[in-house]
Enzyme design. Structure first.
Site, PDB file in Angstrom:
ATOM      1  N   LYS A 222       0.872  -1.166   0.000  1.00 19.42           N
ATOM      2  CA  LYS A 222       0.000   0.000   0.000  1.00 19.42           C
ATOM      3  C   LYS A 222       0.908   1.213   0.000  1.00 19.42           C
ATOM      4  O   LYS A 222       1.573   1.512   0.991  1.00 19.42           O
ATOM      5  CB  LYS A 222      -0.919   0.033   1.230  1.00 19.42           C
ATOM      6  CG  LYS A 222      -1.755   1.308   1.261  1.00 19.42           C
ATOM      7  CD  LYS A 222      -2.500   1.539   2.544  1.00 19.42           C
ATOM      8  CE  LYS A 222      -2.909   3.007   2.639  1.00 19.42           C
ATOM      9  NZ  LYS A 222      -3.634   3.329   3.856  1.00 19.42           N
TER      10      LYS A 222
ATOM     11  N   GLY B  74     -10.832   8.323   6.082  1.00 16.41           N
ATOM     12  CA  GLY B  74     -11.893   9.277   6.358  1.00 16.41           C
ATOM     13  C   GLY B  74     -13.210   8.671   6.806  1.00 16.41           C
ATOM     14  O   GLY B  74     -14.089   9.393   7.277  1.00 16.41           O
TER      15      GLY B  74
END
Lengths: 66, 253
Positions: B98, B186
């Protein structure tokens, strides 16, 4: 000679190898990566890697994150 | 959703929820949250090791057959991110990463220039790159063109729990992406995970929303259900929005 392992000073005899240092340091058999002066040294190359004065050795592993 | 796998770089995952391991109070809570989430892929960070000690997170993941996905969290430049990915490959024996290259601590927003540079270098070096990116359709397209295996736009900055700030951008990214889109960062609660899937994302990556909740295992379960609900809704074909009412019962006789 002096080397730095994860930022800490260590005194080693001339001609010390990376494998010797890591064995002394107590590195586990898996889940670890090592860089010398910012370049990855694969486990297979640890024994053949001779350290020189002033090098920075980083020993890393996976931790919780992300 | 066993018949509807998430496929990244040819590899199938039964769960569309990728969990991060950061922020959990202890290993026991993390373990219960991971199991409740049903995740099959979980991020870990790469950090300096204390003398002779493993942290236990790898053992925990191995015990439950959960694949570790190393991240490059904390990297500010392409050079740092590439080195961290190479170290992760050596430590974990995986070429999946990632990719995260942030610009500053205050926003933790991706630095687009360094990110694209790092993505190109890592793809050339044989990595399977899942790129954490801004909610910018142009940058997402360039990352996919560079050979990233998935693009992971943020809903809002890391750890804020502000949800999906620009749903239209996420829809545009989904509409154009030739690779899976995973909403990353988020998410605060389950309805936002469901919204990500309704917008067409292929998966959701979250950490803080679960690990910093009062009851992490229960929130992990909520996220699992939210992702599944959103996916079903996306595939079901929602009704169009109408301005005026439309009766759902027959007219009175």
């Amino acid at each position: 000679m002096t080397v730095f392992v994860n930022g800490e000073r260590r005194e080693l005899p001339e001609g010390a190898t990376l494998a010797g240092l890591l064995e002394q340091w107590g590195v586990p058999p898996s889940g670890v990566a090592v860089a010398v002066d910012g370049a990855v040294v694969t486990r297979a190359s640890w024994a053949a890697t001779t350290l020189s004065d002033g090098v920075a050795v980083e020993v890393l592993t996976a931790v919780q994150g992300g | 959703m066993a018949d509807d796998p998430l496929v990244i770089a040819g590899r199938e995952f039964g769960s569309r929820l990728v969990l991060g391991t950061g922020g959990a109070a202890n290993m026991s809570v993390l373990e219960r949250a991971l199991l409740a989430s049903g995740t099959e892929l979980t991020t870990v960070a790469i950090r300096r090791m204390d003398t002779g000690e493993r942290t236990g997170v790898l053992d925990l993941l191995a015990r439950h057959g959960i694949e570790p996905l190393p991240n490059t969290a904390g990297c500010r430049s392409a050079a740092e991110a590439v080195l961290t990915a190479q170290l992760a490959r050596e430590a974990l024996g995986t070429s999946w990463v990632k990719l995260e290259v942030v610009a500053d601590d205050r926003t933790l927003l991706p630095d687009p220039i360094e990110l694209l540079d790092a993505a190109e270098q890592l793809v050339d070096d044989g990595f399977t790159v899942l790129a954490y990116t801004n909610d910018d359709p142009v940058l997402a397209r360039k990352l996919a063109d560079a050979g990233c295996a998935a693009v992971m736009p943020l809903g809002s900055p890391i750890g804020t729990g502000l949800g999906i700030g620009n749903p239209h951008n996420i829809e545009m990214i989904v509409a154009e992406a030739p690779v899976p889109v995973i909403l990353d960062a988020g998410i605060g609660t389950a309805s936002e995970a469901a919204l990500a899937m309704e917008l067409g994302c292929d998966g959701v990556l979250l950490a803080s929303a679960v690990t910093r909740a009062d009851d992490p295992p229960r929130m992990a379960e909520a996220m699992r259900l939210g992702v599944a609900a959103g996916r079903h809704a996306r595939l079901s074909g929602r009704i169009p929005k109408r301005f005026w009412a439309q009766a759902s019962s027959p007219d009175p006789d």
